[in-house]
Design an enzyme around this catalytic site. Structure first.
Site, mmCIF file in Angstrom:
data_model
loop_
_atom_site.group_PDB
_atom_site.id
_atom_site.type_symbol
_atom_site.label_atom_id
_atom_site.label_comp_id
_atom_site.label_asym_id
_atom_site.label_seq_id
_atom_site.Cartn_x
_atom_site.Cartn_y
_atom_site.Cartn_z
ATOM 1 N N ARG A 36 0.821 -1.222 0.000
ATOM 2 C CA ARG A 36 0.000 0.000 0.000
ATOM 3 C C ARG A 36 0.849 1.264 0.000
ATOM 4 O O ARG A 36 0.434 2.284 -0.544
ATOM 5 C CB ARG A 36 -0.934 0.008 1.206
ATOM 6 C CG ARG A 36 -2.085 -0.952 1.004
ATOM 7 C CD ARG A 36 -3.077 -0.878 2.123
ATOM 8 N NE ARG A 36 -4.257 -1.647 1.763
ATOM 9 C CZ ARG A 36 -5.184 -2.037 2.619
ATOM 10 N NH1 ARG A 36 -5.072 -1.727 3.893
ATOM 11 N NH2 ARG A 36 -6.219 -2.724 2.200
ATOM 12 N N LYS A 197 -18.913 -16.099 1.764
ATOM 13 C CA LYS A 197 -20.361 -16.073 1.982
ATOM 14 C C LYS A 197 -21.101 -15.323 0.899
ATOM 15 O O LYS A 197 -20.615 -14.306 0.405
ATOM 16 C CB LYS A 197 -20.662 -15.352 3.297
ATOM 17 C CG LYS A 197 -20.082 -16.011 4.514
ATOM 18 C CD LYS A 197 -20.363 -15.095 5.670
ATOM 19 C CE LYS A 197 -19.962 -15.712 6.994
ATOM 20 N NZ LYS A 197 -20.220 -14.748 8.073
ATOM 21 N N GLY A 350 -10.161 -7.906 -0.824
ATOM 22 C CA GLY A 350 -8.900 -8.028 -0.102
ATOM 23 C C GLY A 350 -8.229 -9.370 -0.288
ATOM 24 O O GLY A 350 -7.043 -9.452 -0.634
ATOM 25 N N GLY A 373 -13.516 -3.385 1.022
ATOM 26 C CA GLY A 373 -14.911 -2.964 1.146
ATOM 27 C C GLY A 373 -15.278 -1.865 0.157
ATOM 28 O O GLY A 373 -16.383 -1.860 -0.393
HETATM 29 P P1 ADP Z 1 -12.539 -11.100 -0.772
HETATM 30 O O1 ADP Z 1 -11.776 -10.599 0.435
HETATM 31 O O2 ADP Z 1 -11.657 -11.223 -1.980
HETATM 32 O O3 ADP Z 1 -13.792 -10.319 -1.032
HETATM 33 P P2 ADP Z 1 -13.867 -13.122 0.777
HETATM 34 O O4 ADP Z 1 -13.446 -12.426 2.020
HETATM 35 O O5 ADP Z 1 -15.289 -13.098 0.418
HETATM 36 O O6 ADP Z 1 -12.991 -12.609 -0.473
HETATM 37 O O7 ADP Z 1 -13.493 -14.662 0.853
HETATM 38 C C1 ADP Z 1 -12.211 -15.137 1.150
HETATM 39 C C2 ADP Z 1 -12.268 -16.285 2.082
HETATM 40 O O8 ADP Z 1 -13.145 -17.296 1.599
HETATM 41 C C3 ADP Z 1 -10.906 -16.944 2.212
HETATM 42 O O9 ADP Z 1 -10.463 -16.793 3.547
HETATM 43 C C4 ADP Z 1 -11.173 -18.411 1.875
HETATM 44 O O10 ADP Z 1 -10.502 -19.307 2.731
HETATM 45 C C5 ADP Z 1 -12.662 -18.528 2.050
HETATM 46 N N1 ADP Z 1 -13.214 -19.639 1.271
HETATM 47 C C6 ADP Z 1 -13.190 -19.828 -0.056
HETATM 48 N N2 ADP Z 1 -13.741 -20.995 -0.397
HETATM 49 C C7 ADP Z 1 -14.121 -21.605 0.738
HETATM 50 C C8 ADP Z 1 -14.743 -22.856 1.050
HETATM 51 N N3 ADP Z 1 -15.090 -23.720 0.089
HETATM 52 N N4 ADP Z 1 -14.980 -23.136 2.350
HETATM 53 C C9 ADP Z 1 -14.647 -22.248 3.313
HETATM 54 N N5 ADP Z 1 -14.064 -21.068 3.091
HETATM 55 C C10 ADP Z 1 -13.806 -20.740 1.815
HETATM 56 MG MG MG Z 2 -12.106 -10.878 2.510
#
Ligand code: ADP
Ligand code: MG
Length: 395
Positions: A36, A197, A350, A373
């Site tokens: 960053r 999620k 992130g 976010g």
């Molecule tokens: P971002 O930060 O890119 O928006 P998220 O925070 O939504 O992404 O998701 C990232 C998390 O999702 C990671 O920590 C990863 O371990 C988890 N994840 C991905 N697939 C699975 C799965 N099948 N079961 C449990 N956790 C998962």
């Molecule tokens: Mg995340």
């Protein structure tokens, strides 16, 4: 509406309050990852070259309006001094005497850094008096902290209304790339969503499914969709209370004529630690004692084919638990397909940004967004307060 940029601002010889996002991980009093900080170097260089006197400011962590010794910006100042090869004038003060003295003594091209903005409770309250105190340090304002633009705080919103203001180069790049996605008229537009999620991503699905042609679903959130369609997902992470929501989103996609593609196979294990028991199964072969931790190779191949033909790709959310090497291959495979895609490619979120960095794919992606976010809210179509104030009507 047009974004005001550095080209619109007269900064020559002026004191420029510059909001950056130096919310970096620290370890043993040192910056553990300076991504960053490095991301702000182009803006700093451009301003210095024009003889501006830079007063940088940032938040770090969540001190909740209290001074916290472990969240001082001293390690950031050290790292920035090394990167710029100059002595960055760091003060343990935000708008008091020390800060004012530093600001008034800066020469053209010199750089100062204020203390962690969130040590003052008025920052997060967007307190008008605090915004005035910040503004009084400088003659103009540059915001290069896209990652903080979704918060209406004194340093991101309040101060922008008080001084001639513009977006820094990093902010400008983010807005241009993400606006291209929001206004997309490039097809096929492939939206890839994964991560933990669906509840975090509902707004993104609703907004971008207006324009996308294909929605590829992986990661933990695909489990909720699979379950909603009657598949056995065993012990997988799935949101029981979002099954109706998942069905609603699927029918919304159908109404809008978007093709939704779910995983056809998965890498499963009884639990995250039991990697030696990991195996690949077809998606209708998940047992009650299995948990899905990654998409399988057949899914990677099918998704990759769609990605290869895309004119525009937006990817948010890892395809599996990429933090564990045994469950990283799905994310790697999709990352490679996105990197190889000749269309315009954007990765946001992130964890997603961290994944493509770790996999060494970031250089081959057109835009890796630095906002977590903020990126998601932008893609949901929300107006970000920190960005709105840098827009100019009839520009
Ligand atoms: P971002 O930060 O890119 O928006 P998220 O925070 O939504 O992404 O998701 C990232 C998390 O999702 C990671 O920590 C990863 O371990 C988890 N994840 C991905 N697939 C699975 C799965 N099948 N079961 C449990 N956790 C998962
Ligand atoms: Mg995340």
């Amino acid at each position: 509406m047009r974004l005001r940029t550095l080209r619109d601002l007269e900064v020559e010889g002026k004191r420029v309050l510059t909001r950056v996002d130096y919310n970096v991980p620290l370890q043993d009093g040192r910056v553990a990852d300076d991504t960053r900080i490095r991301a702000t170097l182009p803006t700093i260089a451009a301003l210095r070259k024009r003889g501006a006197r830079l007063i940088l400011c940032s938040h770090l962590g969540r001190p909740k309006g209290q001074v916290r010794e472990d969240l001082r910006l001293a390690p950031v100042a050290d790292r920035l001094s090394a990167l710029l090869d100059i002595d960055v004038r760091y003060v343990r003060d935000i708008t008091g005497d020390e800060a004012r003295t530093m600001a008034s003594q800066l020469g053209p091209g010199e750089v100062g850094l204020l203390e962690n903005l969130r040590f003052d409770p008025r920052e997060e309250q967007n307190d008008p008096e605090f915004a005035r105190e910040l503004a009084s340090l400088a003659e103009c304002y540059v915001n290069d902290a896209f990652g903080a633009a979704h918060r209406a705080h004194a340093s991101t919103a309040g101060v922008a209304a008080l001084l001639p203001s513009a977006a820094g180069l990093l902010m400008e790049r983010e807005i241009h790339a993400l606006t291209r996605v929001l206004e997309a008229d490039e097809h096929p537009f492939v939206l890839i969503l994964g991560g933990a999620k669906i509840s975090d991503k509902i707004g993104v699905i609703e907004n971008l499914s207006r324009r996308a042609d294909t929605l590829l679903l992986g990661g933990g959130m695909a489990n909720t969709f699979l379950k909603a369609l009657g598949y056995e997902v065993g012990r997988s992470l799935a949101e029981e209370d979002r099954l109706d929501e998942a069905r609603r989103l699927l029918s919304l996609a159908e109404q809008r004529g978007i093709e939704v593609v779910l995983p056809s196979d998965a890498v499963v294990a009884p639990e995250l630690g039991a990697v030696e028991q990991a195996r690949t199964v077809p998606i209708d072969g998940v047992g009650p004692d299995d948990a899905i931790f990654d998409i399988g190779p057949d899914t990677v191949a099918r998704f990759s084919k769609v990605i290869g033909d895309a004119a525009l790709v937006v990817w948010n959310g890892p395809m599996g638990v990429f933090e564990v090497p045994a469950f990283r291959e799905g994310t790697r495979g999709i990352g490679q397909a996105v990197a190889a895609c000749p269309g315009f490619t954007v990765v946001g979120g992130g964890d997603s940004a961290a994944a493509v960095e770790e996999l060494g794919l970031a250089d081959r992606i057109d835009h890796v967004s630095t906002g977590g976010g903020a990126t998601l809210e932008f893609l949901e179509g929300k107006e970000l307060p920190g960005v709105q104030l840098l827009m100019e009507e009839n520009g």
